[in-house]
Design an enzyme around this catalytic site. Structure first.
Site, PDB file in Angstrom:
ATOM      1  CG  ASP A  65      -2.154  -0.751   1.117  1.00 25.72           C
ATOM      2  OD1 ASP A  65      -2.357  -1.350   0.042  1.00 25.72           O
ATOM      3  OD2 ASP A  65      -2.928  -0.797   2.089  1.00 25.72           O
ATOM      4  CG  LEU A  66       1.253   3.782  -3.315  1.00 26.26           C
ATOM      5  CD1 LEU A  66       0.835   4.736  -4.426  1.00 26.26           C
ATOM      6  CD2 LEU A  66       2.740   3.509  -3.392  1.00 26.26           C
ATOM      7  CG  ASP A  98      -3.388   3.281  -1.659  1.00 28.16           C
ATOM      8  OD1 ASP A  98      -4.219   2.353  -1.540  1.00 28.16           O
ATOM      9  OD2 ASP A  98      -3.014   3.977  -0.694  1.00 28.16           O
TER      10      ASP A  98
END
Length: 309
Positions: free
Chosen positions: A184-185, A227
């Site tokens: 995940d960003l 994301d």
């Protein structure tokens, strides 16, 4: 024979000759290659499109079989197909990729059937070769679209699941290891909210590029949505290889990115699970890599975590 009978015979012969030339003119006008052979596989005739396909004239083709005209491997394919058609006595339709005499390689569909000309006591095969190159290209384009994330060009979730299933099966057969990295960003929502969707899209594309540069060419990188990303590492020996890739990714993400004049921080969190160490199915592998990702995020941004059973 009376003059009247002679005239009738002459008229009949003339009509047959005219019909023969008419038929040849008709099939010559068809842009699809058309051919017909006798029961021994010797060519009886063809149209101009078939001449263009083979690079041979009708005179060079008529009376000859496939082994006299084509390379042995291709001739064997034609011979076996003709043999199967004669045995089944049904229509035959199949696709193939063939090289035309002009050097182009095209996808084609063969349509063939057995014919019987009782008056001439001739039995044989008639066939047409349809060029389906454009259709195959369109099919591939739509298939690629169905399996590709439109924004980043990475594999999408469906494609990742297909790859993961096949990789899982290969791993079990080869007695090797497989790792799934879920990522995940860390700052995407803030960037998207602060700078707008175009900047957010550019941010995701940059993240995708950095992920691709961090892995081997054979490794599968996909965007699952939003994301969320996933990386499949196949044919690895131990967890150290997977954590090494995670560290490379995080090092790439630690570098700032400039978008629309703004210097932005990327960052990401990664969860890692392996087969067979941590999972015995695709479902458990995804579940455990998700759990590891949750633990990585709980520890703070910019780190990774390995699943602990």
């Amino acid at each position: 024979m009376s003059k009247s009978a002679e005239l009738n015979v002459l008229t009949h012969d003339t009509a047959e000759i005219q019909e023969k030339y008419l038929l040849q003119a008709v099939i010559n006008a068809v842009p699809t290659p058309i051919f017909f052979k006798d029961s021994e596989g010797r060519y009886l005739g063809c149209n101009r499109a078939f001449e263009a396909y083979t690079g041979k004239t009708r005179g060079e083709l008529i009376g000859k079989g496939v082994y006299e005209l084509f390379e042995r491997e291709l001739a064997q394919v034609y011979f076996e197909a003709d043999k199967a058609l004669f045995e089944s006595r049904e229509h035959q339709v199949y696709e193939a990729q063939v090289a035309y005499a002009d050097g182009s390689v095209r996808d084609v569909m063969f349509h063939k059937a057995v014919f019987q000309a009782s008056h001439e006591n001739v039995e044989g095969i008639v066939g047409a070769i349809l060029d389906i190159t454009d259709r195959k290209k369109a099919e591939k384009m739509y298939q690629d679209m169905a399996l590709t994330d439109a924004l980043t060009g990475l594999d999408n979730r469906l494609s990742m699941m297909n790859h993961l299933g096949h990789a899982f099966d290969r791993t079990l057969r080869s007695n090797s290891s497989l790792a799934l990295l879920m990522l995940d960003l860390d700052n995407f929502k803030e960037i998207n909210d602060s700078y707008g969707h175009p900047a957010g899209a550019a941010f995701l594309r940059e993240a995708a590029g950095r992920l691709k540069r961090s892995v081997r060419k054979a490794d599968v990188v996909s965007r699952l949505g939003g994301d969320e990303f996933a990386i499949i590492l196949e044919d690895i020996t131990d967890i150290a290889q997977a954590t090494h890739v995670a560290e490379k990714i995080l090092a790439q993400f630690a570098q700032p990115v400039e978008i629309d004049g703004h210097c932005l921080t990327m960052g990401g969190s990664i969860g890692i699970a392996m087969v067979p160490a941590h999972a015995d199915s695709v479902t458990s592998l995804m579940k455990h890599s998700d759990i590891a990702l949750y633990l990585a995020k709980a520890k703070g941004k910019g780190g990774y975590s390995v699943y602990q059973p």
